[in-house]
Scaffold this motif. Sequence first.
Motif, PDB file in Angstrom:
ATOM      1  N   LEU A 366       8.296 -22.419  -4.420  1.00  0.00           N
ATOM      2  CA  LEU A 366       9.255 -22.422  -3.310  1.00  0.00           C
ATOM      3  C   LEU A 366       9.574 -21.012  -2.841  1.00  0.00           C
ATOM      4  O   LEU A 366       9.908 -20.808  -1.680  1.00  0.00           O
ATOM      5  CB  LEU A 366      10.551 -23.140  -3.734  1.00  0.00           C
ATOM      6  CG  LEU A 366      10.411 -24.642  -4.017  1.00  0.00           C
ATOM      7  CD1 LEU A 366      11.733 -25.216  -4.499  1.00  0.00           C
ATOM      8  CD2 LEU A 366       9.944 -25.386  -2.781  1.00  0.00           C
TER       9      LEU A 366
ATOM     10  N   ARG B  62       9.762 -27.192   1.338  1.00  0.00           N
ATOM     11  CA  ARG B  62      10.255 -28.420   0.718  1.00  0.00           C
ATOM     12  C   ARG B  62       9.773 -29.648   1.470  1.00  0.00           C
ATOM     13  O   ARG B  62       9.240 -30.584   0.892  1.00  0.00           O
ATOM     14  CB  ARG B  62      11.785 -28.411   0.662  1.00  0.00           C
ATOM     15  CG  ARG B  62      12.360 -27.487  -0.386  1.00  0.00           C
ATOM     16  CD  ARG B  62      13.867 -27.629  -0.431  1.00  0.00           C
ATOM     17  NE  ARG B  62      14.440 -27.017  -1.620  1.00  0.00           N
ATOM     18  CZ  ARG B  62      14.695 -25.724  -1.750  1.00  0.00           C
ATOM     19  NH1 ARG B  62      14.413 -24.899  -0.760  1.00  0.00           N
ATOM     20  NH2 ARG B  62      15.210 -25.232  -2.870  1.00  0.00           N
ATOM     21  N   TYR B  65       5.999 -30.328   0.935  1.00  0.00           N
ATOM     22  CA  TYR B  65       5.646 -31.020  -0.304  1.00  0.00           C
ATOM     23  C   TYR B  65       6.004 -32.495  -0.237  1.00  0.00           C
ATOM     24  O   TYR B  65       5.272 -33.358  -0.714  1.00  0.00           O
ATOM     25  CB  TYR B  65       6.335 -30.364  -1.502  1.00  0.00           C
ATOM     26  CG  TYR B  65       5.807 -28.986  -1.798  1.00  0.00           C
ATOM     27  CD1 TYR B  65       4.457 -28.803  -2.096  1.00  0.00           C
ATOM     28  CD2 TYR B  65       6.624 -27.869  -1.764  1.00  0.00           C
ATOM     29  CE1 TYR B  65       3.950 -27.548  -2.358  1.00  0.00           C
ATOM     30  CE2 TYR B  65       6.126 -26.602  -2.028  1.00  0.00           C
ATOM     31  CZ  TYR B  65       4.784 -26.443  -2.320  1.00  0.00           C
ATOM     32  OH  TYR B  65       4.282 -25.203  -2.574  1.00  0.00           O
ATOM     33  N   PHE B 474      14.202 -28.520  -6.536  1.00  0.00           N
ATOM     34  CA  PHE B 474      13.690 -28.951  -5.245  1.00  0.00           C
ATOM     35  C   PHE B 474      14.820 -29.424  -4.341  1.00  0.00           C
ATOM     36  O   PHE B 474      14.801 -29.232  -3.133  1.00  0.00           O
ATOM     37  CB  PHE B 474      12.670 -30.079  -5.441  1.00  0.00           C
ATOM     38  CG  PHE B 474      12.011 -30.520  -4.172  1.00  0.00           C
ATOM     39  CD1 PHE B 474      10.957 -29.793  -3.650  1.00  0.00           C
ATOM     40  CD2 PHE B 474      12.443 -31.647  -3.481  1.00  0.00           C
ATOM     41  CE1 PHE B 474      10.330 -30.179  -2.477  1.00  0.00           C
ATOM     42  CE2 PHE B 474      11.820 -32.045  -2.308  1.00  0.00           C
ATOM     43  CZ  PHE B 474      10.770 -31.308  -1.805  1.00  0.00           C
ATOM     44  N   TRP B 475      15.809 -30.073  -4.935  1.00  0.00           N
ATOM     45  CA  TRP B 475      16.884 -30.696  -4.151  1.00  0.00           C
ATOM     46  C   TRP B 475      18.105 -29.799  -4.012  1.00  0.00           C
ATOM     47  O   TRP B 475      19.050 -30.139  -3.323  1.00  0.00           O
ATOM     48  CB  TRP B 475      17.273 -32.044  -4.777  1.00  0.00           C
ATOM     49  CG  TRP B 475      16.097 -32.973  -4.806  1.00  0.00           C
ATOM     50  CD1 TRP B 475      15.286 -33.256  -5.866  1.00  0.00           C
ATOM     51  CD2 TRP B 475      15.557 -33.714  -3.700  1.00  0.00           C
ATOM     52  NE1 TRP B 475      14.291 -34.115  -5.503  1.00  0.00           N
ATOM     53  CE2 TRP B 475      14.428 -34.418  -4.173  1.00  0.00           C
ATOM     54  CE3 TRP B 475      15.922 -33.846  -2.343  1.00  0.00           C
ATOM     55  CZ2 TRP B 475      13.657 -35.241  -3.355  1.00  0.00           C
ATOM     56  CZ3 TRP B 475      15.144 -34.671  -1.531  1.00  0.00           C
ATOM     57  CH2 TRP B 475      14.034 -35.353  -2.029  1.00  0.00           C
TER      58      TRP B 475
END
Lengths: 477, 477
Positions: A366, B62, B65, B474-475
């Motif tokens: 990321l 993000r 993906y 990721f979140w």
Amino acid sequence: MVFRILASLLFIESFFLFLSTIVAIIYSEPVYALIVPTLITFVIGAFGWFNTNKASKQIGKREGYLIVSLVWVVFSLFGSLPFIFDGSITSFTDAFFETMSGFTTTGASILNDIESLPKSILFWRSITQWMGGMGMIVMSLAVLPMLGIAGMELFIAEVPGPTADKLHPRVKETAKRLWGIYSLFTVIEIILLYAGGMDFFDSINHSFTTMATGGYSTKQASIAYYDSAYIQYVITIFMIIAGVNFSLSYFALKLKFEKVYKNEEFRYYIGFILIFTLILTTIIVSNKNFTGFEKSFRDALFQVVSLITTTGFVTADYLAWGSLAAIISFSIMFFGGSAGSTGGGIKIVRIVLLFKNSYQEFKRLLHPNAIIPVRLNNKAVDPKIITNVLAFIVFYILTFVAGSVVMASMGLEIDSAMGSVIASLGNIGPGIGSVGPMDNFANIPNAGKWVLSFLMMLGRLELFTVMIIFTPIFWKK
Amino acid sequence: MVFRILASLLFIESFFLFLSTIVAIIYSEPVYALIVPTLITFVIGAFGWFNTNKASKQIGKREGYLIVSLVWVVFSLFGSLPFIFDGSITSFTDAFFETMSGFTTTGASILNDIESLPKSILFWRSITQWMGGMGMIVMSLAVLPMLGIAGMELFIAEVPGPTADKLHPRVKETAKRLWGIYSLFTVIEIILLYAGGMDFFDSINHSFTTMATGGYSTKQASIAYYDSAYIQYVITIFMIIAGVNFSLSYFALKLKFEKVYKNEEFRYYIGFILIFTLILTTIIVSNKNFTGFEKSFRDALFQVVSLITTTGFVTADYLAWGSLAAIISFSIMFFGGSAGSTGGGIKIVRIVLLFKNSYQEFKRLLHPNAIIPVRLNNKAVDPKIITNVLAFIVFYILTFVAGSVVMASMGLEIDSAMGSVIASLGNIGPGIGSVGPMDNFANIPNAGKWVLSFLMMLGRLELFTVMIIFTPIFWKK
């Protein structure tokens, strides 16, 4: 120079052979099978000592790797003599395999009837593991002042784990402390086992092989022979201790407990043991041949600890618990003890660094331009160490695969081929398939025994130390 | 935003479903099993398109993906409809498994009697692989201008290998060129197979699944059905081409051959194929059921190429060649094609970087303070990429082990559990054990089919792209 150090180490081996000779005298057993190897080892050691020059220059890295690798071969050659002279093992291949398995604390055996062996031979067999557990070099550092100059190089090459902890600025003092702790725990275990009703001779032997995470037993049935929860729990606890970094044990003995429980490797080590025990207990309890909760828990805990510390003691046949239990047991064999312990395998700290780095890889996906270090014990780990750890793990797995292919080419079934290789490379002892906990290595072809012996050495010295000798860069001026 | 892109991609799927409908019309087969899914996919795509806002902001990593991962799930859901409507597969689990196996170019099948299926369904089955081979995103980049803005992010997430080559500064142009080469090779293979006597319909299907390194065949016996050395060699050559980085094929078509044969990954790829073919040929020749040298060589070459490129076509039962051949075949499954090819697996370049780095580790042992980079194609490789490659390989192996444990917990034997997992994770198709080249996946429990479907997706998108979605980072905002 290399020969001189090897010669001096032979004195140490001859000393322990002499101890076994005393055991033979105590139990009125034939003495020549031990006194002759004692003398041979002593004489050759002396011959080497007086025919080489005194250490004049510093030992370099290259000589260090060479000495550490050769010492296991030389020790196994001389160490196999008692088995041959006694006649308890008739083939040289088998005797070498059994001795290398001892010194590397693997514990894989080719013997089919252990109880029939003289006590002195069993004692020698156990003592090979005890010597190999802490390492001959570490031992000699504590004893021989002449090695002091090159000590650190040898120490790094032999001590397991990505970094070598120093308990004292001087290598010799560190080595002394390590052997002190090691001996102390061994004595405590002897007392506890003897107090629990195990006979004195067996208590000594099992304590030697527990603290070395070796796994040689004086009983064919291994620890399953003792139908005592007390004995099995005592051995479990000492296996756990033997799988902890000895530096941490040192701190614990100095009552600095904070250093212990704040250590990340220690926490993961205990965590892995608990999780796998929980899983295996669940599997055993849900099996048809359920024999009570405490027994199931004890069997699961004992097997998990025995495999994760790469000891290889057996109280139950984990292959009889179904294919899921077999795969889990097989997976545990790849873990290994903590760095700086006597346990073999990949080592917990490497597994932990692997997982931490993988998680950091996600972050790097990321934020590709950020520098995101891996942290251990709240300190950033040098990226070089991460690369080394990852390379080690992959190399370990590749060695495992290559070894399995070679063993399969000798006619072993796939599971036995993989089982014998991980049991040797991980210095565990029993594997899966035809070398499972209820079997032994007697039926492996001779060529296979040599391959496995080599894998034991590779595993004990953590691959690179031995493999580097076979690369051209090692021999380049 | 994410939904809008998924919706637009559904148009593409509905276009290929429409092509299959035409095949049904040509062969006078029932049309509704294909026209209904075509319409459903089109209508839902249109519904999604008109109910979402126009792309206003840049797509981030993000979202990239997320889209790439979701598209394989969504495509497999809609793509399984023809099998269900036609009745050729009655269970939804089986239909989803078969479609995911198609789109991920795995080629693992649950069908027991492939020849009994309508031609239009077989065509759809082959086209899922052809679409999945080059990748839906790469396809859409070539077709849909609106994705241009986020193109590179999606492109990187989908294209296999540690780095994504660009054939043109603009992503869209790169995607167009890739699809152009892909289509060109497919057409050439169709012509060559047809010229060799394969019927036209089968030539198209096999060319689709060869270039995708997919491995679905229109025959139950796979390529073993064709008792023609010519056909088997043609397919072998095109499997080899499909396993090469398409950038290199692009250079080859522009007659820049130097760029091809000087490429290290290409050299190792060809080298591995030759070495493994040599070994397997030797094994087959030394077997009792020896049937001539050319046939042995052809079988060995075909199987090695089929496995290393992760195609999964079969001309011979490699499990019948003995346990050594089985272990070697199993090992080859971990290699995979080149980066930037349609092949799955770990990929040759990663294996090469791994070995090069391991060798450098030896140098680093002797010179701990020197900076010793790994070189590829005469350029130093960024240490970050080395760490990523090593982490990928270990993660790959761990996923393999975890998957095997899960499959074993469902009652599969160890070899079948490991075989089904590597066959899915590596996008190969046939594995070892009960999912070997002469068997299929019909008897795997339903839960196991979902696990394997997930592994196929993990493998096709090279782990990190999918796994990152399941991490908290990721979140995090």
